[in-house]
Every structure is written in C-alpha cells, then in structure tokens.
Write a protein that holds these residues in place. Structure first.
Motif, PDB file in Angstrom:
ATOM      1  N   ASN A 168     -26.750  49.969 -52.473  1.00 37.91           N
ATOM      2  CA  ASN A 168     -26.781  50.205 -51.028  1.00 37.91           C
ATOM      3  C   ASN A 168     -26.070  51.520 -50.728  1.00 37.91           C
ATOM      4  N   THR A 169     -26.823  52.516 -50.305  1.00 41.99           N
ATOM      5  CA  THR A 169     -26.269  53.863 -50.114  1.00 41.99           C
ATOM      6  C   THR A 169     -25.100  53.865 -49.141  1.00 41.99           C
ATOM      7  N   VAL A 170     -25.259  53.207 -47.994  1.00 42.10           N
ATOM      8  CA  VAL A 170     -24.219  53.226 -46.975  1.00 42.10           C
ATOM      9  C   VAL A 170     -22.935  52.579 -47.492  1.00 42.10           C
ATOM     10  N   ARG A 180     -22.017  51.988 -50.603  1.00 42.50           N
ATOM     11  CA  ARG A 180     -21.473  52.717 -51.754  1.00 42.50           C
ATOM     12  C   ARG A 180     -20.681  53.946 -51.296  1.00 42.50           C
ATOM     13  N   VAL A 181     -21.249  54.715 -50.381  1.00 42.93           N
ATOM     14  CA  VAL A 181     -20.574  55.921 -49.904  1.00 42.93           C
ATOM     15  C   VAL A 181     -19.313  55.563 -49.125  1.00 42.93           C
ATOM     16  N   GLY A 186     -19.216  62.780 -46.504  1.00 43.63           N
ATOM     17  CA  GLY A 186     -19.813  61.466 -46.662  1.00 43.63           C
ATOM     18  C   GLY A 186     -20.653  61.048 -45.479  1.00 43.63           C
ATOM     19  N   LEU A 200     -22.836  62.666 -44.121  1.00 47.62           N
ATOM     20  CA  LEU A 200     -24.225  63.092 -44.310  1.00 47.62           C
ATOM     21  C   LEU A 200     -25.093  61.918 -44.742  1.00 47.62           C
ATOM     22  N   TRP A 201     -24.501  60.937 -45.394  1.00 47.47           N
ATOM     23  CA  TRP A 201     -25.225  59.740 -45.844  1.00 47.47           C
ATOM     24  C   TRP A 201     -25.001  58.552 -44.910  1.00 47.47           C
ATOM     25  N   VAL A 202     -23.818  58.473 -44.302  1.00 50.68           N
ATOM     26  CA  VAL A 202     -23.506  57.354 -43.403  1.00 50.68           C
ATOM     27  C   VAL A 202     -23.914  57.748 -41.992  1.00 50.68           C
ATOM     28  N   THR A 203     -25.183  57.646 -41.702  1.00 56.78           N
ATOM     29  CA  THR A 203     -25.727  58.038 -40.399  1.00 56.78           C
ATOM     30  C   THR A 203     -26.079  56.803 -39.577  1.00 56.78           C
ATOM     31  N   ARG A 234     -29.362  55.295 -40.848  1.00 55.35           N
ATOM     32  CA  ARG A 234     -29.251  54.442 -42.038  1.00 55.35           C
ATOM     33  C   ARG A 234     -28.577  53.109 -41.707  1.00 55.35           C
TER      34      ARG A 234
END
Length: 424
Positions: free
Chosen positions: A214-216, A218-219, A389, A391-394, A397
């Motif tokens: 899970n990208t969110v 994990r970041v 970070g 940039l991925w936790v938007t 998302r």
C-alpha cells in the motif's frame, strides 16, 4: 450532522484513560523505587530499555494475536497480567524482599502486556464506531491518553512513591482493575473471523506484505520513522543544551520539566483540533502543515537559547504531531481490512518506532563531533525533507484508498448478511 460516538466507545475511552493513568504512575514509580536498590546510572537507565524492548521483539506477534483472537478479551487479559505482576511487587515490598533484578523482570513482562493491549486497543476502534467518526474518536482517545499518561500520572507517581513502595505499585493495580471492570461493560464479540488455519509467521508476513504493497501506508510509515529519528536525536541531547549553569539555556531541573510540558500541552490541544483541520484543510494540506510545524520542534534550539521561544515552538510542534497522529491513524483504520488491522498496526509501529534508537545514537555522534546546535539544525533539515513524501501521500490517493476500502466493507457486509445473522 454530528455522528454520535455511542456508549460502547465511551466505556472504552474510560477504560483507556484509567489504563494510561496506571501506565503514567508506574513509569515514574519504577525508576524512583529502583534508586532504593542501586545507585548505578546504567542499571537505572536500563529499566526504560527493558520496558520498551518488547516493542522491538514482540510487536509483530502482538499484532498477529490481535487479528486471531477477540480484541476486547486480549485487552482484558493484558490488563489482568499487568495488575497481577505489580501485585507481586506490592507483596515483595511489604515483606522487604525487592531487588533491581525483580524490577527488570516486571518491567519486561509488563512491556509485553502493553504491546498486546495497545495494539488491540487501536485495532478494536473501527469495530466500535462509524467509519466517518474515527477522527473524532481517535482525537478524544488521544486527549485522554496524553492527559492521564503525561500530566496526571507522573506527578501522582512521585507523590505515591513518597508514601511508600507498596502504595506506589498498589495504585496502578487498582487503576487497572477499574479499567478491566469498565471494559467488561463493553458488550459484543470483537474477533475478525480468523480460522487459525495459518501459522503466526504466515500471519505476520501477510501483515508486512499489506503494509509494503500500500503506497500511502508505506510512505507514511517511512515518514514517521524519519521524524522519530529526528526527534529522538533532538531530545536525547536537549538536556545537555538546556539544563545547568554551564548549558546554553541555563535552565533548572523544574524549568526543563516545564519546557517539556509545553509540548505535551500542545499535543492535547492538537488532538481536539485534528478533526477540524482534516475537514477544513483536507488531509494532504493538513499533513503538510504538520510537517512544517514539526520542524519547529527539532530546529528552533539551533537559532535561539530563549526558553520562551523554544517552549512556544514545542507547544506548536505538539499540536501538529497530534494532528498528524489522529489523521494518519484514522486513515489506517479506515483503509485496512479488520482482519489485518492488528498486524498492520504492529508492522507500521515497528517501521515508525524502530528508528528511535538509531536517532539517539546519531544525535550523540553529531553532538560529540560538531556540537549541540548542529544536531538541531541537521534534524530540522531531515524533517523538512519529509515534505517529499507528500508527493505520494495525496488527497487523490487517500480518497481512492478510502473508496476501495468502503466497497470491500460493503461487499463483506453483504456476504455476511447473505450467510445469516452473526454476533459481533
């Protein structure tokens, strides 16, 4: 329309407040009692290590247990174990047979029980309140935990130790018993339907895979780990910068305690402000602002020795840390399947908290070779880099993860309804 949290939540809230008050008393009582058995600074400091070691060694197992068994029962057993262990110390104190090594053993096993209780407590919440009310529920819970654990518990523990060892350890026992009684009033089953067909190792691996995939999440875990590294480095050396006539800030011991209280006070306020910040700013903007606020916590001492300015920075930093915690914990609870939440929480904490010993060591090395201000400045840069970070936790998302989890939740509910009624 405001969604009510409900009576079961407030019973859990009361139980948690009592448990955390017991924790706050015990964590202060242990070292104060320990100095009656030894004058070794290393042995006294080792008590804190023994108490926190289970979070490194047992956290993943605690998460697997929280997904295998009824979470309320695990919390009951954990508090029962803690009360029983401290009851041993009460008896030992009465007969005069205590020792530093007994305190070590009690601290270690109480720490194991704490990993089970805390993991289960964080995982049970989505089974008690509506998904839309999780931010409010977490905020109120954090406020109670911070107030009892950091404001009321420590001074109460110091007062009780002055009254006698048996009293100091007897009070947490009574508080945990009261917490057990309140938790018994929370009716229902809070298991995940785990069949037990897999091994503990396989369960842990599944939780780790979910976190990593899970990208969110994990970041976010990596970002928290980097912040904890920075804050650990900062607060490890802060006492050298702040306390004593030869220090930069020249504070007394009580003055230093007051300085740290500013952060705790901000944290309590932030726990109430988190729901509004999430609603008014949106999650991504709120999280980005908390990172900027957290820079104040670690970097301000690099630019001033004024305790009022530093205290104000700690206060604002405490607010932002609580806002971050409420938003991110609520997000984890919303987007993680109930059957995986215990393992996800423990895996997340392992990544997020495992950097703290490294941060402490790094702070000491930087201070030794480059001076104390270099620690604060370097860690401030580390925290600023956390903005990458985002940039991925938007919002996009996070909203997509929420929607996917909601659809999965509806499908699961429909499947359960089709198969017949079941208690929870």
């Amino acid at each position: 329309m405001t969604i009510r949290l409900g009576a079961p939540y407030w019973k859990l809230w009361t139980s948690s407040a009592l448990s955390n008050l017991a924790d706050g008393v015990m964590k202060v009582a242990l070292p104060l009692v320990a100095i009656r058995y030894t004058e070794s600074p290393a042995l006294i400091a080792g008590l804190g290590f023994a108490f926190t070691l289970p979070w490194l060694l047992f956290a993943l197992t605690a998460g697997a247990l929280a997904d295998r068994f009824d979470r309320r029962r695990l919390m009951l057993w954990a508090n029962t174990a803690r009360a029983a262990l401290l009851s041993v110390l009460v008896v030992v104190a009465i007969i005069g047979a205590g020792s530093i090594w007994m305190l070590y053993a009690i601290a270690l096993f109480v720490g194991v029980a704490e990993t089970i209780y805390d993991t289960s407590s964080q995982s049970i919440l989505p089974q008690l309140v509506n998904r839309d009310a999780l931010s409010r529920a977490n905020g109120r819970l954090y406020a109670a935990e911070l107030t009892t654990n950091q404001f009321v518990g420590p001074p109460l523990g110091g007062f009780l130790v002055a009254s006698g060892i048996a009293v100091a350890f007897g009070a947490p026992v009574l508080l945990w018993v009261l917490a057990i009684g309140m938790l018994l009033l929370v009716r229902g089953r809070f298991s995940t339907g785990h069949t037990g067909a897999t091994t503990i190792r396989a369960d842990i691996a599944e939780g780790l895979r979910f976190l990593w995939s899970n990208t969110v999440l994990r970041v976010l875990a990596i970002m928290v780990g980097m912040f904890n590294l920075a804050s650990s480095a900062t607060f490890t050396v802060l006492v050298l910068y702040a306390v004593g006539p030869n220090s930069a800030m020249k504070l007394t011991d009580p003055g230093y305690g007051l300085l740290l209280t500013a952060s705790a006070l901000g944290s309590v306020l932030g726990s109430f402000a988190a729901e509004g910040a999430e609603r008014w700013l949106g999650r991504a903007k709120a999280l980005a602002l908390t990172i900027l606020g957290s820079v104040l916590t670690v970097a301000t001492p690099a630019f001033t020795t004024n305790p009022v300015i530093i205290g104000a920075a700690f206060f604002l930093g405490g607010i932002t840390v609580s806002i971050w915690n409420v938003i991110t914990v609520s997000l984890r609870q919303r987007i993680t399947p109930h059957r995986l939440l215990g393992r996800l929480n423990s895996a997340y904490r392992l990544v997020a908290w495992g950097t703290m010993p490294l941060g402490a060591a790094l702070g000491g090395v930087i201070a030794q070779f480059f001076g104390l201000p270099a620690v604060f400045l370097t860690m401030g840069v580390v925290v600023v880099c956390l903005l990458l970070g985002m940039l991925w936790v938007t919002d996009k998302r996070m909203d997509a993860a929420d929607e996917a989890a909601e659809q999965a939740h509806r499908a699961e509910a429909a499947e359960e309804a089709a198969s017949g009624p079941a208690g929870r």
